[in-house]
Design a protein around this motif. Structure first.
Motif, PDB file in Angstrom:
ATOM      1  N   ILE A   1       0.676  -1.275  -0.062  1.00 31.98           N
ATOM      2  CA  ILE A   1      -0.114   0.023   0.104  1.00 31.98           C
ATOM      3  C   ILE A   1       0.792   1.226   0.060  1.00 31.98           C
ATOM      4  O   ILE A   1       1.762   1.835   0.597  1.00 31.98           O
ATOM      5  CB  ILE A   1      -0.857   0.110   1.419  1.00 31.98           C
ATOM      6  CG1 ILE A   1      -1.800  -1.038   1.250  1.00 31.98           C
ATOM      7  CG2 ILE A   1      -2.132   1.294   1.066  1.00 31.98           C
ATOM      8  CD1 ILE A   1      -2.881  -1.522   0.396  1.00 31.98           C
ATOM      9  N   SER A   2       1.168   2.337  -1.600  1.00 33.81           N
ATOM     10  CA  SER A   2       2.008   3.574  -1.350  1.00 33.81           C
ATOM     11  C   SER A   2       1.417   4.603  -0.280  1.00 33.81           C
ATOM     12  O   SER A   2       0.243   4.542  -0.773  1.00 33.81           O
ATOM     13  CB  SER A   2       2.059   3.559  -2.936  1.00 33.81           C
ATOM     14  OG  SER A   2       0.285   3.719  -3.209  1.00 33.81           O
ATOM     15  N   PRO A   3       2.281   5.488   0.025  1.00 30.33           N
ATOM     16  CA  PRO A   3       1.860   6.569   0.782  1.00 30.33           C
ATOM     17  C   PRO A   3       0.295   6.822  -0.299  1.00 30.33           C
ATOM     18  O   PRO A   3      -0.617   7.591   0.705  1.00 30.33           O
ATOM     19  CB  PRO A   3       2.824   6.878   0.571  1.00 30.33           C
ATOM     20  CG  PRO A   3       3.762   6.421   0.930  1.00 30.33           C
ATOM     21  CD  PRO A   3       3.458   5.472   0.087  1.00 30.33           C
TER      22      PRO A   3
ATOM     23  N   LEU B   1      -7.432   6.581  -0.167  1.00 33.87           N
ATOM     24  CA  LEU B   1      -8.454   5.821   0.565  1.00 33.87           C
ATOM     25  C   LEU B   1      -9.012   7.194   1.907  1.00 33.87           C
ATOM     26  O   LEU B   1     -10.283   6.887   2.534  1.00 33.87           O
ATOM     27  CB  LEU B   1      -7.696   5.036   1.486  1.00 33.87           C
ATOM     28  CG  LEU B   1      -7.377   3.709   0.259  1.00 33.87           C
ATOM     29  CD1 LEU B   1      -6.805   2.614   1.283  1.00 33.87           C
ATOM     30  CD2 LEU B   1      -8.557   3.203  -0.477  1.00 33.87           C
ATOM     31  N   ALA B   2      -7.409   7.694   2.271  1.00 41.36           N
ATOM     32  CA  ALA B   2      -8.442   8.664   3.339  1.00 41.36           C
ATOM     33  C   ALA B   2      -9.011   9.454   2.953  1.00 41.36           C
ATOM     34  O   ALA B   2     -10.263  10.095   3.971  1.00 41.36           O
ATOM     35  CB  ALA B   2      -7.047   8.800   3.983  1.00 41.36           C
TER      36      ALA B   2
ATOM     37  N   ILE C   1      -3.423   5.002  -9.796  1.00 39.03           N
ATOM     38  CA  ILE C   1      -2.312   4.747  -8.854  1.00 39.03           C
ATOM     39  C   ILE C   1      -1.347   2.835  -9.752  1.00 39.03           C
ATOM     40  O   ILE C   1      -2.005   2.722  -9.945  1.00 39.03           O
ATOM     41  CB  ILE C   1      -3.205   4.498  -7.534  1.00 39.03           C
ATOM     42  CG1 ILE C   1      -3.442   5.836  -6.868  1.00 39.03           C
ATOM     43  CG2 ILE C   1      -2.035   4.019  -6.865  1.00 39.03           C
ATOM     44  CD1 ILE C   1      -4.352   5.734  -6.681  1.00 39.03           C
ATOM     45  N   ASP C   2      -0.180   3.304  -9.806  1.00 40.71           N
ATOM     46  CA  ASP C   2       0.250   1.943  -9.991  1.00 40.71           C
ATOM     47  C   ASP C   2       0.549   1.129  -9.105  1.00 40.71           C
ATOM     48  O   ASP C   2       1.949   1.092  -7.737  1.00 40.71           O
ATOM     49  CB  ASP C   2       1.859   1.897 -10.711  1.00 40.71           C
ATOM     50  CG  ASP C   2       2.255   1.377 -11.324  1.00 40.71           C
ATOM     51  OD1 ASP C   2       2.377  -0.165 -11.112  1.00 40.71           O
ATOM     52  OD2 ASP C   2       3.177   1.462 -11.741  1.00 40.71           O
ATOM     53  N   MET C   3       0.075  -0.555  -9.387  1.00 41.10           N
ATOM     54  CA  MET C   3       0.209  -1.666  -8.219  1.00 41.10           C
ATOM     55  C   MET C   3       0.613  -2.692  -8.947  1.00 41.10           C
ATOM     56  O   MET C   3      -0.063  -3.488  -8.199  1.00 41.10           O
ATOM     57  CB  MET C   3      -1.073  -1.399  -7.028  1.00 41.10           C
ATOM     58  CG  MET C   3      -1.372  -0.403  -6.285  1.00 41.10           C
ATOM     59  SD  MET C   3      -2.449  -1.048  -4.646  1.00 41.10           S
ATOM     60  CE  MET C   3      -1.084  -2.468  -3.977  1.00 41.10           C
ATOM     61  N   MET C   4       1.884  -2.462  -9.813  1.00 43.55           N
ATOM     62  CA  MET C   4       2.413  -3.058 -10.927  1.00 43.55           C
ATOM     63  C   MET C   4       2.912  -4.399  -9.633  1.00 43.55           C
ATOM     64  O   MET C   4       3.597  -4.164  -8.610  1.00 43.55           O
ATOM     65  CB  MET C   4       3.073  -2.536 -11.749  1.00 43.55           C
ATOM     66  CG  MET C   4       2.449  -2.222 -12.915  1.00 43.55           C
ATOM     67  SD  MET C   4       1.643  -3.149 -13.968  1.00 43.55           S
ATOM     68  CE  MET C   4      -0.242  -2.104 -14.140  1.00 43.55           C
TER      69      MET C   4
ATOM     70  N   VAL D   1      -7.055   2.242  -9.948  1.00 42.65           N
ATOM     71  CA  VAL D   1      -5.268   1.731  -9.441  1.00 42.65           C
ATOM     72  C   VAL D   1      -5.305   1.151 -10.281  1.00 42.65           C
ATOM     73  O   VAL D   1      -6.130  -0.019 -10.588  1.00 42.65           O
ATOM     74  CB  VAL D   1      -6.499   0.353  -7.666  1.00 42.65           C
ATOM     75  CG1 VAL D   1      -5.132   0.377  -7.734  1.00 42.65           C
ATOM     76  CG2 VAL D   1      -6.382   2.019  -7.128  1.00 42.65           C
ATOM     77  N   GLN D   2      -4.114   0.598 -10.528  1.00 41.25           N
ATOM     78  CA  GLN D   2      -3.926  -0.395 -11.702  1.00 41.25           C
ATOM     79  C   GLN D   2      -3.239  -1.525 -11.007  1.00 41.25           C
ATOM     80  O   GLN D   2      -1.890  -1.213 -11.269  1.00 41.25           O
ATOM     81  CB  GLN D   2      -3.452   0.350 -13.102  1.00 41.25           C
ATOM     82  CG  GLN D   2      -3.082  -0.596 -13.920  1.00 41.25           C
ATOM     83  CD  GLN D   2      -2.893   0.224 -15.604  1.00 41.25           C
ATOM     84  OE1 GLN D   2      -2.536   0.817 -15.904  1.00 41.25           O
ATOM     85  NE2 GLN D   2      -3.310  -0.513 -16.886  1.00 41.25           N
TER      86      GLN D   2
END
Length: 146
Positions: free
Chosen positions: A9-11, A17-18, A48-51, A127-128
């Motif tokens: 979970i990136s900053p 989310l917050a 948002i990159d979540m590769m 979010v990708q």
């Protein structure tokens, strides 16, 4: 530093989310989804990159931090398979398994692919993930904490 936050979970994602409020939606989309052009229409203008993370794992990580909406018919929507709206692909089945453990009473539904594209443009963020299984795209609607 924070503790008990998964390092995937990136900053940026944590902050988004917050910021989201009840009823805001976040799109979790697969590697083939037009994330950049879709995000340009969202509150958060870049995806948002979540590769390195697949869709079920991303949804598990998000739903550990963010409740899904239980006040509407569906707290999560999946992209339907073209020509087979009632069929669940492997990625859909894997997400259902995740949601059975974390989503509480949030309803699960589906929407047609072109409608998903349009609705994603109204999401808070995109979010990708690196999901390559077809139709591995989902909309999560934020709920409330009781």
């Amino acid at each position: 530093m924070l503790i008990n936050i998964d390092k995937r979970i990136s900053p940026q994602l944590l902050f988004i989310l917050a910021q989201m409020g009840h009823g805001d939606e976040i799109a979790v989309v697969d590697a083939n989804f037009p994330a950049v052009s879709t995000a340009a229409h969202c509150i958060t203008k870049e995806p948002i990159d979540m590769m390195g993370v697949d869709a079920p794992k991303c949804i598990e990580l998000i739903t550990k931090l963010m409740p899904l909406d239980t006040f509407t018919e569906f707290g999560i929507l999946r992209m339907e398979i073209d020509g087979a709206p009632n069929e669940l692909g492997d990625v859909h089945k894997d997400v259902v398994t995740v949601l059975d453990h974390v989503s509480g009473d949030a309803g699960q539904g589906s929407i047609e692919r072109q409608i998903f594209y349009k609705r994603s443009k109204a999401a808070f963020a995109v979010v990708q993930v690196s999901e390559i299984r077809p139709f591995g795209c989902f909309l999560l609607r934020k709920g409330v904490i009781f």
